[in-house]
Design an enzyme around this catalytic site. Sequence first.
Site, short mmCIF file in Angstrom:
data_model
loop_
_atom_site.label_atom_id
_atom_site.label_comp_id
_atom_site.label_asym_id
_atom_site.label_seq_id
_atom_site.Cartn_x
_atom_site.Cartn_y
_atom_site.Cartn_z
N CYS A 1 19.56 -8.54 28.20
CA CYS A 1 18.89 -9.30 27.16
C CYS A 1 17.93 -10.32 27.76
CB CYS A 1 19.90 -10.01 26.27
SG CYS A 1 20.74 -11.31 27.15
N LYS B 1 37.21 -8.29 21.42
CA LYS B 1 36.88 -6.92 21.00
C LYS B 1 35.68 -6.52 21.85
CE LYS B 1 34.56 -4.34 19.05
NZ LYS B 1 33.85 -3.27 19.82
N SER C 1 23.26 -6.48 19.31
CA SER C 1 21.92 -6.29 18.73
C SER C 1 21.75 -7.15 17.47
CB SER C 1 21.69 -4.81 18.45
OG SER C 1 22.76 -4.29 17.71
N GLU D 1 12.76 -4.03 20.40
CA GLU D 1 13.42 -4.03 21.71
C GLU D 1 13.65 -2.58 22.16
OE1 GLU D 1 17.61 -5.24 21.65
OE2 GLU D 1 17.30 -6.31 23.53
N GLU E 1 33.02 -0.65 23.12
CA GLU E 1 33.82 0.58 23.28
C GLU E 1 33.26 1.48 24.37
OE1 GLU E 1 31.90 -0.47 20.89
OE2 GLU E 1 31.33 1.07 19.44
N ARG E 2 32.06 1.11 24.91
CA ARG E 2 31.47 2.00 25.90
C ARG E 2 31.97 1.71 27.32
NH1 ARG E 2 25.35 1.71 24.08
NH2 ARG E 2 25.82 1.02 21.99
N PHE F 1 27.82 -3.87 25.49
CA PHE F 1 28.16 -3.06 26.67
C PHE F 1 27.51 -3.58 27.93
CE2 PHE F 1 23.98 -1.21 25.88
CZ PHE F 1 23.54 -0.95 27.16
P1 NAD Z 1 25.66 -3.44 19.70
O1 NAD Z 1 25.10 -4.37 18.69
O2 NAD Z 1 25.54 -1.98 19.47
O3 NAD Z 1 27.22 -3.72 19.90
C1 NAD Z 1 27.74 -5.03 20.08
C2 NAD Z 1 29.15 -5.09 19.53
O4 NAD Z 1 29.12 -4.81 18.13
C3 NAD Z 1 30.08 -4.05 20.15
O5 NAD Z 1 31.33 -4.65 20.41
C4 NAD Z 1 30.19 -2.98 19.08
O6 NAD Z 1 31.44 -2.33 19.07
C5 NAD Z 1 30.00 -3.76 17.80
N1 NAD Z 1 29.38 -2.95 16.74
C6 NAD Z 1 28.63 -1.83 16.90
N2 NAD Z 1 28.22 -1.37 15.71
C7 NAD Z 1 28.71 -2.20 14.77
C8 NAD Z 1 28.61 -2.27 13.34
N3 NAD Z 1 27.90 -1.37 12.66
N4 NAD Z 1 29.23 -3.27 12.71
C9 NAD Z 1 29.92 -4.19 13.39
N5 NAD Z 1 30.05 -4.18 14.74
C10 NAD Z 1 29.45 -3.21 15.43
O7 NAD Z 1 24.99 -3.87 21.08
P2 NAD Z 1 25.07 -3.13 22.49
O8 NAD Z 1 24.26 -1.88 22.44
O9 NAD Z 1 26.47 -3.04 22.96
O10 NAD Z 1 24.34 -4.20 23.42
C11 NAD Z 1 22.95 -4.28 23.57
C12 NAD Z 1 22.35 -5.33 22.65
O11 NAD Z 1 22.94 -6.59 22.90
C13 NAD Z 1 20.86 -5.51 22.90
O12 NAD Z 1 20.21 -5.67 21.66
C14 NAD Z 1 20.79 -6.78 23.71
O13 NAD Z 1 19.58 -7.49 23.64
C15 NAD Z 1 21.90 -7.56 23.10
N6 NAD Z 1 22.36 -8.63 23.99
C16 NAD Z 1 22.05 -9.91 23.65
C17 NAD Z 1 22.44 -10.94 24.46
C18 NAD Z 1 22.12 -12.36 24.10
O14 NAD Z 1 22.74 -13.25 24.63
N7 NAD Z 1 21.18 -12.61 23.19
C19 NAD Z 1 23.16 -10.68 25.64
C20 NAD Z 1 23.46 -9.35 25.95
C21 NAD Z 1 23.06 -8.33 25.11
#
Ligand code: NAD
Length: 498
Positions: free
Chosen positions: A281, A173, A226, A383, A176-177, A149
Amino acid sequence: MRDIHHFVNGKSLIGTSGRFGDVFNPSTGEIQARVQFATDAEMDLAVRAAAKAQIGWASTNPQRRARIMFDFKRLLEDHMTELAELLSSEHGKVIADSKGDIQRGLEVIEFACGIPHLLKGEYTEGAGPGIDVYSMRQPLGVVAGITPFNFPAMIPMWMFGIAVATGNSFILKPSERDPSVPVRLAQLFMEAGAPAGVLNVVHGDKGAVDAILHHPLIKAVSFVGSSDIAQYVYSTGTANGKRVQAMGGAKNHGIILPDADLDQVVKDLSGAAFGSAGERCMALPVVVPVGKKTADELRERMVSEIQSLQVGVSNDPAAHYGPVVSSAHRDKIASYIQMGVDEGAELVVDGRGFSLQGFEKGFFIGPSLFDQVKPTMQSYREEIFGPVLQILRAETFEEALTYPSDHQYGNGVAIFTRNGRAAREFAARVDVGMVGINVPIPVPVAYHTFGGWKRSAFGDTNQHGIEGVKFYTKIKTITARWPEGAVEDSAFVIPTMK
Ligand code: NAD
């Protein structure tokens, strides 16, 4: 209630699952739309449309593909304000920051405009008698991106910018937020001249992610989110024979040596720790001052800097940062603050309980500052992803070096100093993927490459730059012989060049 639809084969696809996700306006706390969650059949429809479109797209010469990228870049510039307002309304970050989000993605599109040059292969004339060897980079086919998101414009463009320019078709994909900007990007890409089906957006939660990971026609998956989910995506995708890169969470440290320019450090830390409510991140949520004098002075200055910060609605031009993405996330941040207190860290500034007049239902949280944080604390090891800065004091350069190196995450790190030799040694020795020297948020430019180490990234290719081109292409090497004269004898041993 406004519904946000999928975008498949050049048009809106109205979903049939009956499953939706609420899309909030984090500034008001109200639900403003709902996004459809795809069924497996809808994902399959999108993948098949993408596979069909990819054949013609891959054989479109790279210069024509590049011209579409140029037109797309111009459209992004023309629509910057509209996109930024839409992004802020769903994410909560302030509009100037949303423009930065779009701009960083646009820079990857600029890089992709040079794709004819980037796709050139190698050629060796006369590798043997009448033998030439050459290589070409070919697209993989249908590839997919799953995005978080926190950067709903930049991160999709990290992925599809390179993937489509190299001749693949793409299934995005998005989170969803905040799913609206990704749909607008796909519409603008078509307006730039891309054929229908080359860039598709399919919404959903875990179900849509699993449909991607198990679809036999999807050849590669890029994920950012994450760490636990990144690891799941990496292991499931690779077990299904796909190429996968999966970026995860982070806990970036800023090391402050005693000779650093503290006036500048305080300004840099303030933006890097609290900008975008810490939901980056590449935020800097941990600061490691070296020596008691540095730590005491930094703490004092940080307190007065924090008092000058303004938290406001995302379209308030005076606000330094806006609300976080959801009430659940705000509560999670607050619970980490309580955890820090319970673990014995000193809560110097408490951002809990902040409320914005007139927007009491918004997902706001004020800035927090901890001192006396210890490396064993869970609130340090994990985190938080919120506007919380933790001071972890170190006695020496060597001790400061160990903290980011020993941490489970290894996304980014920064060192602040006037001593070039110390900075050089730190950059060489620290066990982290991206290093800033007097740069608080060292996100590399688009023609370099982005990626962390340890639990911040699974897989071995980074996002964008030449690494991105490599991820989305496979190399083919051709050895060609054009013999002259008499028939040569059969060769029963492995051919070698004499
Ligand atoms: P998230 O892991 O909750 O969601 C990421 C994606 O995974 C979304 O599209 C979501 O729909 C999907 N998803 C959610 N739950 C799932 C599940 N159980 N199984 C499969 N897919 C699922 O992350 P977020 O809250 O949207 O974003 C924040 C996180 O992203 C933080 O941990 C941040 O550090 C990380 N991030 C990392 C980078 C990087 O380059 N390392 C960059 C930006 C954000």
